[in-house]
Write a protein that holds these residues in place. Structure first.
Motif, PDB file in Angstrom:
ATOM      1  N   ASN B   3       0.820  -1.219   0.000  1.00  0.00           N
ATOM      2  CA  ASN B   3       0.000   0.000   0.000  1.00  0.00           C
ATOM      3  C   ASN B   3       0.846   1.258   0.000  1.00  0.00           C
ATOM      4  O   ASN B   3       0.557   2.220  -0.704  1.00  0.00           O
ATOM      5  CB  ASN B   3      -0.890   0.018   1.251  1.00  0.00           C
ATOM      6  N   ARG B   4       1.899   1.244   0.832  1.00  0.00           N
ATOM      7  CA  ARG B   4       2.718   2.451   0.977  1.00  0.00           C
ATOM      8  C   ARG B   4       3.338   2.871  -0.354  1.00  0.00           C
ATOM      9  O   ARG B   4       3.311   4.038  -0.738  1.00  0.00           O
ATOM     10  CB  ARG B   4       3.806   2.199   2.038  1.00  0.00           C
ATOM     11  N   ASP B   5       3.890   1.889  -1.053  1.00  0.00           N
ATOM     12  CA  ASP B   5       4.520   2.213  -2.342  1.00  0.00           C
ATOM     13  C   ASP B   5       3.499   2.752  -3.329  1.00  0.00           C
ATOM     14  O   ASP B   5       3.771   3.701  -4.072  1.00  0.00           O
ATOM     15  CB  ASP B   5       5.206   0.971  -2.929  1.00  0.00           C
ATOM     16  N   LYS B   6       2.305   2.134  -3.303  1.00  0.00           N
ATOM     17  CA  LYS B   6       1.236   2.601  -4.212  1.00  0.00           C
ATOM     18  C   LYS B   6       0.884   4.047  -3.890  1.00  0.00           C
ATOM     19  O   LYS B   6       0.726   4.876  -4.787  1.00  0.00           O
ATOM     20  CB  LYS B   6      -0.032   1.746  -4.022  1.00  0.00           C
ATOM     21  N   ILE B   7       0.745   4.342  -2.602  1.00  0.00           N
ATOM     22  CA  ILE B   7       0.364   5.699  -2.178  1.00  0.00           C
ATOM     23  C   ILE B   7       1.418   6.712  -2.605  1.00  0.00           C
ATOM     24  O   ILE B   7       1.095   7.779  -3.142  1.00  0.00           O
ATOM     25  CB  ILE B   7       0.144   5.733  -0.639  1.00  0.00           C
ATOM     26  N   LEU B   8       2.687   6.377  -2.393  1.00  0.00           N
ATOM     27  CA  LEU B   8       3.761   7.320  -2.726  1.00  0.00           C
ATOM     28  C   LEU B   8       3.857   7.523  -4.237  1.00  0.00           C
ATOM     29  O   LEU B   8       4.086   8.631  -4.716  1.00  0.00           O
ATOM     30  CB  LEU B   8       5.093   6.833  -2.163  1.00  0.00           C
ATOM     31  N   LYS B   9       3.638   6.436  -4.960  1.00  0.00           N
ATOM     32  CA  LYS B   9       3.649   6.530  -6.422  1.00  0.00           C
ATOM     33  C   LYS B   9       2.495   7.436  -6.886  1.00  0.00           C
ATOM     34  O   LYS B   9       2.649   8.253  -7.783  1.00  0.00           O
ATOM     35  CB  LYS B   9       3.475   5.118  -7.014  1.00  0.00           C
ATOM     36  N   GLY B  13       2.628  11.261  -8.633  1.00  0.00           N
ATOM     37  CA  GLY B  13       2.083  11.359  -9.992  1.00  0.00           C
ATOM     38  C   GLY B  13       2.809  10.422 -10.929  1.00  0.00           C
ATOM     39  O   GLY B  13       2.955  10.697 -12.112  1.00  0.00           O
ATOM     40  N   ASN B  14       3.279   9.323 -10.359  1.00  0.00           N
ATOM     41  CA  ASN B  14       4.141   8.418 -11.118  1.00  0.00           C
ATOM     42  C   ASN B  14       3.434   7.092 -11.418  1.00  0.00           C
ATOM     43  O   ASN B  14       4.061   6.048 -11.455  1.00  0.00           O
ATOM     44  CB  ASN B  14       5.417   8.175 -10.280  1.00  0.00           C
ATOM     45  N   GLU B  19      -3.084   1.766 -13.836  1.00  0.00           N
ATOM     46  CA  GLU B  19      -2.756   1.539 -12.426  1.00  0.00           C
ATOM     47  C   GLU B  19      -3.453   2.588 -11.545  1.00  0.00           C
ATOM     48  O   GLU B  19      -3.947   2.273 -10.457  1.00  0.00           O
ATOM     49  CB  GLU B  19      -1.241   1.656 -12.248  1.00  0.00           C
ATOM     50  N   LEU B  20      -3.494   3.805 -12.059  1.00  0.00           N
ATOM     51  CA  LEU B  20      -4.121   4.913 -11.323  1.00  0.00           C
ATOM     52  C   LEU B  20      -5.606   4.640 -11.121  1.00  0.00           C
ATOM     53  O   LEU B  20      -6.155   4.827 -10.032  1.00  0.00           O
ATOM     54  CB  LEU B  20      -3.908   6.229 -12.101  1.00  0.00           C
ATOM     55  N   LYS B  21      -6.250   4.143 -12.195  1.00  0.00           N
ATOM     56  CA  LYS B  21      -7.696   3.861 -12.132  1.00  0.00           C
ATOM     57  C   LYS B  21      -7.954   2.781 -11.080  1.00  0.00           C
ATOM     58  O   LYS B  21      -8.865   2.899 -10.257  1.00  0.00           O
ATOM     59  CB  LYS B  21      -8.174   3.430 -13.532  1.00  0.00           C
ATOM     60  N   LYS B  22      -7.096   1.750 -11.134  1.00  0.00           N
ATOM     61  CA  LYS B  22      -7.225   0.638 -10.197  1.00  0.00           C
ATOM     62  C   LYS B  22      -7.053   1.130  -8.754  1.00  0.00           C
ATOM     63  O   LYS B  22      -7.811   0.750  -7.853  1.00  0.00           O
ATOM     64  CB  LYS B  22      -6.130  -0.398 -10.523  1.00  0.00           C
ATOM     65  N   PHE B  23      -6.060   2.004  -8.577  1.00  0.00           N
ATOM     66  CA  PHE B  23      -5.771   2.532  -7.236  1.00  0.00           C
ATOM     67  C   PHE B  23      -6.967   3.348  -6.727  1.00  0.00           C
ATOM     68  O   PHE B  23      -7.392   3.210  -5.571  1.00  0.00           O
ATOM     69  CB  PHE B  23      -4.510   3.401  -7.282  1.00  0.00           C
TER      70      PHE B  23
END
Lengths: 184, 200
Positions: B3-9, B13-14, B19-23
């Motif tokens: 989760n943390r890596d996803k949040i930081l990404k 804006g990376n 992936e953004l839609k999924k997140f």
């Protein structure tokens, strides 16, 4: 100050009106210092680089082609000087074994006197100085100066993809450090 | 991915679009993800507030004057004050010039080469040397190239191709002048080229 007003000031300075520079410096001096302070972590180094940047601005403003914003140009000079200073400082430390005394001298002089702001700076330095310089640069420009990746790209000359990666790593390091700090 | 890596990404804006839609879909339903995002953004906002330090205004009003004074004093530094810097720079340039020119096949080195050829070919007349190098290359090339090899000399690619072109178009008219001007590195290169081309 609007870009139009800045352009007028630059044109006036190029035309020989020296006082136009005072206006430009009044606007950018705090921004330059704030950036240097975050990058370098102490007043003496930040002051040295800020002075250098102001002198460069004064000497080179007549060569500024105005095909980018003045702020981009100012930040470009500031970031380059900061990174160069960090390299020189590391070399100095390596060659001359910078001792505790000189480090104390560097941290003892400051332009912040009240406790609240002193504590803020201490906390800030503790975190930012542990982030690698290039990531720190991107983090400061993005997080504190709130610049877009495009603007940062114009300043640093790096691709936005590379900047995003740098910012991601900086975020990771900063959040880790902040959480460790809170757990202490 | 944690989760943390996803949040930081996400915050950097990376994230690629899919992936953004999924997140963002996951964020709508996952309380755990929402809480962690809130924690990270709160920490970062705290840091932003921390970064908003009030510096003493007197420093900025005096700073410009100091910068101007510094610029002026830099302009006024007399030449002799920096003489040692200029002297060191000149010394460094001279050292580099000497270093890079050592071993070049001009002057003494070429004389040595000429003398060696002289004795190897057992000739006594210097015009004979010219003749050997220019006309009678087939007979004396071996002496010459062995000699070049023993002297550990070499040639740059450019010089090699220039000399080789010359040699191929007219093997009996070796470019004597060019050789005289060539550096030791360049002559070595030439020797290797000649060996590779099976001229010897």
């Amino acid at each position: 100050m609007t870009a139009g007003k800045e352009k007028i000031l630059v044109d006036e300075f190029i035309a020989g009106n020296d006082t136009a520079f005072n206006e430009i410096a009044r606007l950018y001096h705090p921004k330059i210092y704030a950036h240097c302070r975050k990058m370098l972590g102490n007043h003496m180094d930040a002051d040295e680089v800020t002075q250098e940047v102001l002198i460069v601005l004064y000497k080179k403003l007549n060569t500024f082609r105005q095909d980018s914003a003045l702020s981009t140009w100012v930040y470009r000079i500031t970031t380059t000087r900061c990174l160069n200073f960090i390299k020189k400082r590391s070399l100095r430390k390596f060659i001359f074994w910078d001792d505790d005394e000189s480090r104390k001298l560097h941290t003892s002089q400051d332009i912040v006197y009240d406790l609240e702001n002193k504590q803020k700076l201490e906390k800030l330095d503790e975190i930012l100085q542990r982030v690698p310089a290039k990531q720190r640069e991107v983090f400061i420009l993005r997080h504190f100066e709130e610049l877009s990746y495009d603007e940062i790209s114009k300043i640093t000359g790096k691709s936005t993809g590379g900047l995003k990666a740098n910012y991601f790593h900086a975020l990771k390091k900063v959040t880790e450090l902040m959480e460790n700090e809170k757990q202490r | 991915m944690k989760n943390r890596d996803k949040i930081l990404k996400y915050l950097a804006g990376n994230m690629p679009e899919n992936e953004l839609k999924k997140f963002e879909d996951e964020l709508k339903i996952s309380h755990e993800l929402q809480n962690e995002l809130e924690l990270v953004t709160n920490n970062l906002n705290d840091l932003k507030v921390t970064g908003d330090v009030k510096f003493d205004d007197r420093y900025f009003s005096a700073g410009l004057v100091r910068a101007r004074e510094k610029a002026e004093s830099e302009r006024k530094i007399p030449f002799y004050r920096n003489a040692y810097i200029y002297a060191s720079a000149v010394a460094v340039v001279l050292l580099f010039a000497i270093f890079f020119n050592t071993g070049r096949n001009n002057g003494i080195n070429f004389d040595e080469l000429e003398n060696e050829i002289y004795s190897a070919a057992s000739v006594t007349d210097s015009s004979e040397i010219e003749y050997i190098l220019k006309k009678d290359i087939e007979t004396n090339y071996v002496y010459y190239t062995d000699l070049v090899a023993s002297m550990d000399l070499s040639l740059s690619d450019e010089a090699v191709s220039e000399i080789m072109d010359e040699h191929i178009s007219n093997p009996y008219n070796f470019n004597y002048r060019l050789l005289e001007e060539a550096g030791s590195d360049q002559i070595d290169e030439l020797y290797n080229e000649i060996l590779d081309a099976k001229i010897l």
